[in-house]
Design an enzyme around this catalytic site. Structure first.
Site, PDB file in Angstrom:
ATOM      1  N   LYS A  51      55.619  47.606  34.914  1.00  0.00           N
ATOM      2  CA  LYS A  51      55.020  46.547  34.087  1.00  0.00           C
ATOM      3  C   LYS A  51      53.503  46.683  34.070  1.00  0.00           C
ATOM      4  O   LYS A  51      52.931  47.417  34.892  1.00  0.00           O
ATOM      5  CB  LYS A  51      55.429  45.177  34.641  1.00  0.00           C
ATOM      6  CG  LYS A  51      54.923  44.873  36.032  1.00  0.00           C
ATOM      7  CD  LYS A  51      55.742  43.765  36.674  1.00  0.00           C
ATOM      8  CE  LYS A  51      55.389  43.575  38.111  1.00  0.00           C
ATOM      9  NZ  LYS A  51      54.515  42.477  38.389  1.00  0.00           N
TER      10      LYS A  51
ATOM     11  N   TYR B  57      20.522  43.769  33.965  1.00  0.00           N
ATOM     12  CA  TYR B  57      20.501  42.410  33.405  1.00  0.00           C
ATOM     13  C   TYR B  57      20.270  41.373  34.499  1.00  0.00           C
ATOM     14  O   TYR B  57      20.851  41.482  35.588  1.00  0.00           O
ATOM     15  CB  TYR B  57      21.845  42.092  32.749  1.00  0.00           C
ATOM     16  CG  TYR B  57      22.078  42.767  31.422  1.00  0.00           C
ATOM     17  CD1 TYR B  57      21.248  42.521  30.335  1.00  0.00           C
ATOM     18  CD2 TYR B  57      23.150  43.629  31.255  1.00  0.00           C
ATOM     19  CE1 TYR B  57      21.481  43.135  29.117  1.00  0.00           C
ATOM     20  CE2 TYR B  57      23.388  44.242  30.033  1.00  0.00           C
ATOM     21  CZ  TYR B  57      22.543  43.992  28.970  1.00  0.00           C
ATOM     22  OH  TYR B  57      22.775  44.597  27.775  1.00  0.00           O
TER      23      TYR B  57
HETATM   24  C1  LIG Z   1      59.727  40.372  40.963  1.00  0.00           C
HETATM   25  C2  LIG Z   1      58.832  41.469  41.423  1.00  0.00           C
HETATM   26  N1  LIG Z   1      59.346  42.468  42.136  1.00  0.00           N
HETATM   27  C3  LIG Z   1      58.589  43.483  42.572  1.00  0.00           C
HETATM   28  C4  LIG Z   1      57.245  43.538  42.308  1.00  0.00           C
HETATM   29  C5  LIG Z   1      56.418  44.686  42.832  1.00  0.00           C
HETATM   30  O1  LIG Z   1      55.519  44.241  43.793  1.00  0.00           O
HETATM   31  P1  LIG Z   1      54.514  45.271  44.468  1.00  0.00           P
HETATM   32  O2  LIG Z   1      53.645  45.775  43.383  1.00  0.00           O
HETATM   33  O3  LIG Z   1      53.765  44.471  45.458  1.00  0.00           O
HETATM   34  O4  LIG Z   1      55.368  46.331  45.054  1.00  0.00           O
HETATM   35  C6  LIG Z   1      56.663  42.516  41.560  1.00  0.00           C
HETATM   36  C7  LIG Z   1      55.223  42.552  41.298  1.00  0.00           C
HETATM   37  O5  LIG Z   1      54.549  41.649  40.962  1.00  0.00           O
HETATM   38  C8  LIG Z   1      57.475  41.453  41.102  1.00  0.00           C
HETATM   39  O6  LIG Z   1      56.961  40.448  40.385  1.00  0.00           O
END
Ligand SMILES: Cc1ncc(COP(=O)(O)O)c(C=O)c1O
Length: 364
Positions: free
Chosen positions: A35, A259
């Protein structure tokens, strides 16, 4: 001629990190979390790099899943937030997406859809994070409804998400685990499949075994822990965010830089200007002193970060450098977590916020 700013993505490091997740729990399947543009690394390229190793992928929303399908990624894709509207259930059926269900609207949408093929559903339980998920005491009735529905395939997965697994001294993870286990105990028949672990749990809580791991951050080679850790220390950073010096000047004691003139030289100083700024995802709020690597030496950021440039004090570099000298913002020799710490944030945010202006260059 091109602007010298890019993110080199080391695909063999990515594969090695995935292999580590798999090695730490050989009986589990590992679902890479891709994601948010694979935490800034380029979702499609990351999925393609892992396609022959990963049995499924995890994304936040259906738009991300559709992009993976358009890129010919064939694996099942789990929508971690579940369907945002009832029509997404049918799209999920069409494309072989799996749905996390975490609230009653989603449950109803799945139960009442007109589907020809049963879809795979994950049920998320809120065991303490209080962000998403059904209440554990409601599981028994929800589980019965989904198992009885012809819209739902047999391989139902029960899942939860840990809030504090990166804190190995905290008892919160055990509490969440206990709530999860009691919810399962309330069922007449035990579910076959559970999914619990994020990166911190995979690396730091080896006693927690599940059927589906959900590694994210660790795949990209950064540790979720604040302290050294024997498993996390084996991770290989995947992104090398680099740029180059585009201008050099000497300034007198008392002159300021950038800046708002928020840094003033306390001695005659040599200042290098680097072609990277907040428009490239370098954090705007990085304070004076944030390390920037030039010739392998940490030099301090000075002055406010601009949209396209930063300034670095190179007075103490032991050898002269020229325009064109390569600079590392973060990467194998300067951890993104270290930069993030200076900026009062976490490496997750720095990686994920990298905009499309920065070309990703994939190297094996
Ligand atoms: C439901 C869920 N599972 C797994 C993960 C993966 O977490 P990480 O990046 O800490 O391994 C996330 C990340 O936000 C998540 O929302």
């Amino acid at each position: 001629m091109t602007r010298p700013t890019s993110a080199i993505i080391d695909t063999s490091a990515l594969r090695a990190n995935f292999a580590l997740a798999q090695r730490l729990a050989p009986k589990a399947k590992s679902m890479p979390m891709v994601k948010a543009n694979a935490y800034g690394h380029g979702m499609v390229n990351v999925a393609q790099t892992l396609a022959d190793m990963a049995p499924a992928f995890g994304v936040a929303c259906i738009e991300e899943a559709l992009e993976l399908r358009q890129a010919n990624i064939k694996q099942p894709i789990l929508l971690l937030e579940g369907p945002h509207s009832a029509d997404e259930v049918e799209i999920a059926e069409q494309h072989g997406f799996w749905l996390m269900l975490e609230n009653y609207n989603q449950l109803q949408a799945v139960l009442s859809s007109q589907l020809t093929t049963a879809i795979t559903v994950w049920l998320k339980l809120d065991t303490g994070m209080h962000r998403l998920g059904f209440q554990p005491e409601d599981l028994k009735s929800i589980y019965k409804q989904v198992s009885d529905s012809s819209n739902v395939a047999d391989d139902i997965v029960l899942a939860t998400h840990f809030a504090c697994a990166d804190n190995l001294d905290s008892n919160f993870t055990n509490q969440q685990l206990q709530r999860f286990e009691s919810a399962i105990d309330s069922l007449e028949a035990k579910p076959n499949l559970i999914s619990l672990t994020n990166s911190a749990a995979i690396l730091g809580w080896p006693s927690i075994q599940d059927n589906w791991q959900r590694p994210g951050y660790m795949l990209y080679g950064a540790s979720p822990f604040a302290k050294p850790h024997k498993n996390a220390d084996q991770l290989k950073p995947v992104m090398h965010f680099q740029s180059a010096v585009i201008s050099i000047r000497s300034i007198a004691c008392g002159e300021s830089v950038g800046y708002t003139a928020n840094w003033t030289a306390e001695r005659p100083s040599v200042i290098a200007t680097i072609a990277v700024g907040y428009g490239d995802g370098y954090p705007r709020h990085a304070p004076n002193g944030t390390p920037v690597l030039i010739g392998g030496i940490k030099c301090p950021l000075v002055g406010n970060v601009s949209m396209d440039m930063i300034s670095v004090d190179i007075t103490d570099l032991p050898w002269p450098i020229d325009i064109g000298e390569k600079v590392t913002l973060w990467g194998p020799d300067l951890g993104v977590n270290e930069v993030a710490k200076h900026c009062g944030t976490i490496g997750y945010e720095l990686l994920t916020r990298m905009p499309s202006r920065v070309p990703r260059v994939y190297q094996d």
